[in-house]
Design a protein around this motif. Structure first.
Motif, mmCIF file in Angstrom:
data_model
loop_
_atom_site.group_PDB
_atom_site.id
_atom_site.type_symbol
_atom_site.label_atom_id
_atom_site.label_comp_id
_atom_site.label_asym_id
_atom_site.label_seq_id
_atom_site.Cartn_x
_atom_site.Cartn_y
_atom_site.Cartn_z
ATOM 1 N N THR A 1 0.828 -1.214 0.000
ATOM 2 C CA THR A 1 0.000 0.000 0.000
ATOM 3 C C THR A 1 0.861 1.263 0.000
ATOM 4 O OG1 THR A 1 -0.034 -0.020 2.397
ATOM 5 C CG2 THR A 1 -1.830 -1.163 1.307
ATOM 6 N N GLY A 2 0.270 2.325 -0.495
ATOM 7 C CA GLY A 2 0.877 3.658 -0.420
ATOM 8 C C GLY A 2 2.307 3.688 -0.934
ATOM 9 N N ASP A 3 3.151 4.495 -0.244
ATOM 10 C CA ASP A 3 4.556 4.635 -0.653
ATOM 11 C C ASP A 3 5.337 3.339 -0.495
ATOM 12 O OD1 ASP A 3 4.068 7.225 -1.182
ATOM 13 O OD2 ASP A 3 5.061 8.024 0.619
ATOM 14 N N ASN A 4 4.821 2.434 0.324
ATOM 15 C CA ASN A 4 5.533 1.170 0.581
ATOM 16 C C ASN A 4 5.308 0.133 -0.508
ATOM 17 O OD1 ASN A 4 6.398 2.206 2.951
ATOM 18 N ND2 ASN A 4 5.009 1.033 4.264
ATOM 19 N N ARG A 5 4.421 0.429 -1.439
ATOM 20 C CA ARG A 5 4.057 -0.583 -2.440
ATOM 21 C C ARG A 5 5.298 -1.022 -3.225
ATOM 22 N NH1 ARG A 5 -0.332 -2.727 -4.831
ATOM 23 N NH2 ARG A 5 -0.271 -3.009 -7.089
ATOM 24 N N GLY A 6 5.534 -2.317 -3.214
ATOM 25 C CA GLY A 6 6.674 -2.872 -3.962
ATOM 26 C C GLY A 6 7.999 -2.738 -3.233
ATOM 27 N N LYS A 7 7.967 -2.267 -1.976
ATOM 28 C CA LYS A 7 9.234 -2.087 -1.230
ATOM 29 C C LYS A 7 9.348 -3.136 -0.120
ATOM 30 C CE LYS A 7 10.345 2.180 -2.851
ATOM 31 N NZ LYS A 7 10.639 1.958 -4.259
ATOM 32 N N ALA A 8 10.564 -3.633 0.075
ATOM 33 C CA ALA A 8 10.812 -4.524 1.222
ATOM 34 C C ALA A 8 10.591 -3.704 2.489
ATOM 35 C CB ALA A 8 12.232 -5.060 1.167
ATOM 36 N N LEU A 9 9.715 -4.175 3.362
ATOM 37 C CA LEU A 9 9.377 -3.400 4.564
ATOM 38 C C LEU A 9 10.475 -3.523 5.618
ATOM 39 C CD1 LEU A 9 5.576 -4.240 4.956
ATOM 40 C CD2 LEU A 9 6.636 -2.210 3.932
ATOM 41 N N LEU A 10 10.598 -2.469 6.424
ATOM 42 C CA LEU A 10 11.525 -2.486 7.560
ATOM 43 C C LEU A 10 10.721 -2.646 8.844
ATOM 44 C CD1 LEU A 10 13.909 0.489 6.601
ATOM 45 C CD2 LEU A 10 14.527 -1.929 6.686
ATOM 46 N N ALA A 11 11.110 -3.620 9.663
ATOM 47 C CA ALA A 11 10.446 -3.789 10.965
ATOM 48 C C ALA A 11 10.854 -2.644 11.884
ATOM 49 C CB ALA A 11 10.842 -5.123 11.594
ATOM 50 N N ASN A 12 12.103 -2.242 11.782
ATOM 51 C CA ASN A 12 12.609 -1.051 12.462
ATOM 52 C C ASN A 12 13.806 -0.557 11.654
ATOM 53 O OD1 ASN A 12 14.899 -2.612 13.361
ATOM 54 N ND2 ASN A 12 13.507 -3.538 14.858
ATOM 55 N N LYS A 13 14.513 0.447 12.191
ATOM 56 C CA LYS A 13 15.547 1.052 11.342
ATOM 57 C C LYS A 13 16.705 0.105 11.048
ATOM 58 C CE LYS A 13 14.510 5.799 12.622
ATOM 59 N NZ LYS A 13 14.933 7.027 13.319
ATOM 60 N N HIS A 14 16.873 -0.927 11.881
ATOM 61 C CA HIS A 14 18.015 -1.819 11.659
ATOM 62 C C HIS A 14 17.595 -3.245 11.311
ATOM 63 C CE1 HIS A 14 17.111 -2.127 15.971
ATOM 64 N NE2 HIS A 14 17.481 -3.393 15.832
ATOM 65 N N SER A 15 16.336 -3.414 10.866
ATOM 66 C CA SER A 15 15.925 -4.780 10.531
ATOM 67 C C SER A 15 14.834 -4.771 9.462
ATOM 68 C CB SER A 15 15.399 -5.469 11.797
ATOM 69 O OG SER A 15 14.994 -6.771 11.475
ATOM 70 N N LEU A 16 15.014 -5.620 8.471
ATOM 71 C CA LEU A 16 13.939 -5.846 7.503
ATOM 72 C C LEU A 16 12.805 -6.597 8.198
ATOM 73 C CD1 LEU A 16 16.243 -7.120 4.636
ATOM 74 C CD2 LEU A 16 14.828 -5.062 4.484
ATOM 75 N N ALA A 17 11.598 -6.482 7.657
ATOM 76 C CA ALA A 17 10.487 -7.295 8.185
ATOM 77 C C ALA A 17 10.585 -8.657 7.488
ATOM 78 C CB ALA A 17 9.152 -6.624 7.870
ATOM 79 N N LEU A 18 11.145 -9.623 8.213
ATOM 80 C CA LEU A 18 11.416 -10.934 7.616
ATOM 81 C C LEU A 18 10.489 -11.989 8.195
ATOM 82 C CD1 LEU A 18 15.324 -10.945 7.838
ATOM 83 C CD2 LEU A 18 13.944 -10.531 5.801
ATOM 84 N N SER A 19 10.174 -12.986 7.391
ATOM 85 C CA SER A 19 9.450 -14.143 7.934
ATOM 86 C C SER A 19 9.955 -15.397 7.219
ATOM 87 C CB SER A 19 7.938 -13.972 7.755
ATOM 88 O OG SER A 19 7.649 -13.646 6.443
ATOM 89 N N PRO A 20 9.774 -16.564 7.869
ATOM 90 C CA PRO A 20 10.292 -17.789 7.267
ATOM 91 C C PRO A 20 9.669 -18.077 5.902
ATOM 92 C CG PRO A 20 9.126 -18.239 9.355
ATOM 93 C CD PRO A 20 9.126 -16.778 9.171
ATOM 94 N N ASN A 21 10.435 -18.763 5.057
ATOM 95 C CA ASN A 21 10.035 -18.896 3.644
ATOM 96 C C ASN A 21 9.092 -20.072 3.363
ATOM 97 O OD1 ASN A 21 11.895 -20.919 4.007
ATOM 98 N ND2 ASN A 21 13.147 -20.431 2.229
ATOM 99 N N GLY A 22 8.382 -20.537 4.389
ATOM 100 C CA GLY A 22 7.397 -21.604 4.189
ATOM 101 C C GLY A 22 8.013 -22.974 4.416
ATOM 102 N N HIS A 23 7.138 -23.985 4.667
ATOM 103 C CA HIS A 23 7.718 -25.315 4.934
ATOM 104 C C HIS A 23 8.387 -25.906 3.703
ATOM 105 C CE1 HIS A 23 3.752 -26.460 3.511
ATOM 106 N NE2 HIS A 23 3.164 -25.999 4.593
ATOM 107 N N GLY A 24 8.067 -25.356 2.511
ATOM 108 C CA GLY A 24 8.791 -25.794 1.311
ATOM 109 C C GLY A 24 10.269 -25.456 1.405
ATOM 110 N N GLY A 25 10.603 -24.456 2.223
ATOM 111 C CA GLY A 25 12.005 -24.079 2.421
ATOM 112 C C GLY A 25 12.807 -25.183 3.095
#
Ligand code: UTP
Length: 495
Positions: A200-224
């Motif tokens: 959404t908004g300005d964030n559309r298509g951008k990797a989100l930051l959880a905070n200033k020193h960390s990307l918002a990451l999550s595990p890549n699924g059980h296929g990983g």
């Protein structure tokens, strides 16, 4: 070792090439530890792949590919037909031989975030059993322990975590003395993470930051898990121990048969690369993936993707034509996992897109941003897209794959959702419903030894019965212990 400035320079280039430079926007404000953390995350991501996924799964919605020819998948029944009994006998003894020879490893995927359960620790630490509240990791460990004794063997246990829950998981095993297993036979390794992408908004298509020193990451699924088995060296460890077959289960099903000689043998006799257990669905729309033959390949089609005209189709006897539901129990050849790592397409399991509410900061100001998409964007599901691969998507890559029907009471008591406030088992796949199913299975096993079980008018067991896997992993094992003659109504029993 490259210095921080060198790593920073490399990351600037990598990100610029894929239009994700914003990830370093707050870099100057960070201390060295925070810089190291952010750069390590950035270095661990396949950015060209992310750029492709942003195009296909965020800026566009991928079109759903439904194969042209879809038929029900053939299946070994739970109880063999008369002309199958020899095959089943042969399969069971082959399975037992493989277990005895140390050729079988247990593999549990436990890298998920368990968001629906809302438990503030790895899901495997959740107290799952009806009387003693044994944690899920403990239940599976007890099963392995008992199977090792029963077959006089070693069954190494590989536990996949994620970077988000790895340390708490390892600490939990240490605090509990590995639940009586030898620590060198329990191998923990983390899966890879994927960045969440703004929708959404300005964030559309951008990797989100959880905070200033960390990307918002999550595990890549059980296929990983298939890739992580290789990148973590678990596969080499298996080979060095003589393991040729992997028994794959999830962390959230306390009644799962972690090591099942018949299933192992059916899979091995047919020289299958990856096989699955299925449950007959309770109805056309039960939320289980559907085992199908799609263009002649074993395939799981998600419940939401199976067209209604197929989902509702019935056989002449009224049963569902597509009845085989997926419960995420598989046998996988070690050689198959290795082959995937060297195949030209690599681990190219398709990425599935999920719209989620992901906490993040505003990429312009660094202040916390709303994670709801609906407010001003018309996006109802969330503010971000997460990418996950599913392990069952490896099935169509197999030359041979078998399906075996299991029994719901016998091995499906999943814990996915939180209990309702009154703790009644009316939330599906909740701790309460799982505990009820565990008692129900225990009662069934006791009844095979003629023990009287108290029941309510609706047939539900009127007692809490817990059979530790250390006591029995199959009804016959109960013959070795002193059993009560009957269970009293409302009693709590631990065997
Ligand atoms: P689920 O799909 O039920 O997800 O995982 P979850 O993370 O446990 O729970 P929710 O959806 O956030 O509420 C099924 C199994 O796959 C594992 C989980 O740990 C669980 O054993 N899993 C899932 C992974 O190991 N890694 C993943 O990236 C996702």
């Amino acid at each position: 070792m490259p210095t921080l400035p060198e790593r920073h320079a490399a990351a600037v280039q990598t990100l610029a090439a894929v239009d994700q430079s914003h990830a370093l926007k707050f870099y100057d404000e960070l201390d060295d530890a925070q810089r190291d953390q952010l750069l390590t995350q950035i270095e661990g991501i396949d950015w060209p792949e992310i750029a492709r996924l942003i195009q296909s799964h965020v800026l566009n919605t991928p079109s759903l590919h439904i194969p042209t020819n879809i038929d029900p998948a053939p299946c070994y029944p739970h109880v063999p037909a008369d002309d199958q009994t020899d095959h089943y006998t042969k399969a069971k003894s082959l399975g037992e031989k493989l277990i005895r020879n140390g050729n079988v490893a247990a593999f549990t995927v436990a890298g998920g975030q368990g968001t629906r359960l809302g438990w503030d620790a790895p899901k495997g630490t959740f107290p799952a059993t009806p009387v003693t509240g044994r944690p899920l990791f403990g239940v599976l460990a007890d099963y392995i322990n008992k199977a090792q004794k029963k077959y006089n063997t070693v069954i190494p246990w590989y536990v996949m975590t994620s970077p988000a829950n790895h340390q708490p998981t390892v600490d939990f095993f240490k605090e509990n003395d590995f639940f009586g297993l030898a620590p060198n036979n329990v191998i923990h390794f983390p899966q890879a993470m994927m960045p969440a992408i703004g929708l959404t908004g300005d964030n559309r298509g951008k990797a989100l930051l959880a905070n200033k020193h960390s990307l918002a990451l999550s595990p890549n699924g059980h296929g990983g898990s298939l890739k992580a088995l290789n990148t973590s060296d678990a596969i080499n460890d298996m080979k060095s121990r003589g393991v040729t077959q992997i028994s794959y289960t999830q962390i959230d099903n306390p009644t799962v048969h972690v090591i099942d000689p018949l299933f192992i043998g059916l899979h091995a006799l047919d020289n299958a690369q990856m096989s699955s257990k299925m449950l007959p669905k309770t109805g056309p729309k039960e939320k289980l993936g559907n085992f199908c033959l799609a263009d002649n390949k074993m395939t799981v089609i998600e419940y939401s993707d199976l067209p209604d005209e197929l989902a509702f189709q019935t056989n002449p006897d009224g049963s569902l034509r597509f009845r085989a539901g997926s419960i995420a129990i598989h046998m996988i050849q070690v050689a198959f996992v290795e082959d995937l790592s060297t195949s030209p397409t690599g681990f190219a399991l398709p990425f599935h897109r999920a719209e989620k509410k992901v906490p993040c900061i505003d990429l312009n100001t660094g202040a916390p941003a709303a994670s709801k998409g609906a407010d001003n964007s018309g996006v109802s599901g969330g503010n971000a897209v997460k990418f996950e691969t599913f392990v069952f998507d490896a099935l169509p890559l197999c030359d041979n794959s078998i399906l075996y029907e299991t029994d719901r009471v016998e091995e499906f008591a999943p814990i996915k959702n939180a209990d309702t406030e009154d703790g009644q088992p009316d939330a599906t796949d909740s701790p309460a419903s799982s505990k009820q199913l565990q008692s129900q299975r225990a009662a069934r096993w006791l009844q095979t030894h003629n023990i009287t079980i108290p029941r309510n008018a609706d047939g539900q067991v009127n007692a809490k019965i817990e059979i530790s896997p250390l006591t029995a992993i199959a009804p016959d094992d109960l013959a070795a212990i002193d059993l009560p003659k009957e269970i009293n109504p409302g009693e709590s029993v631990v065997l």
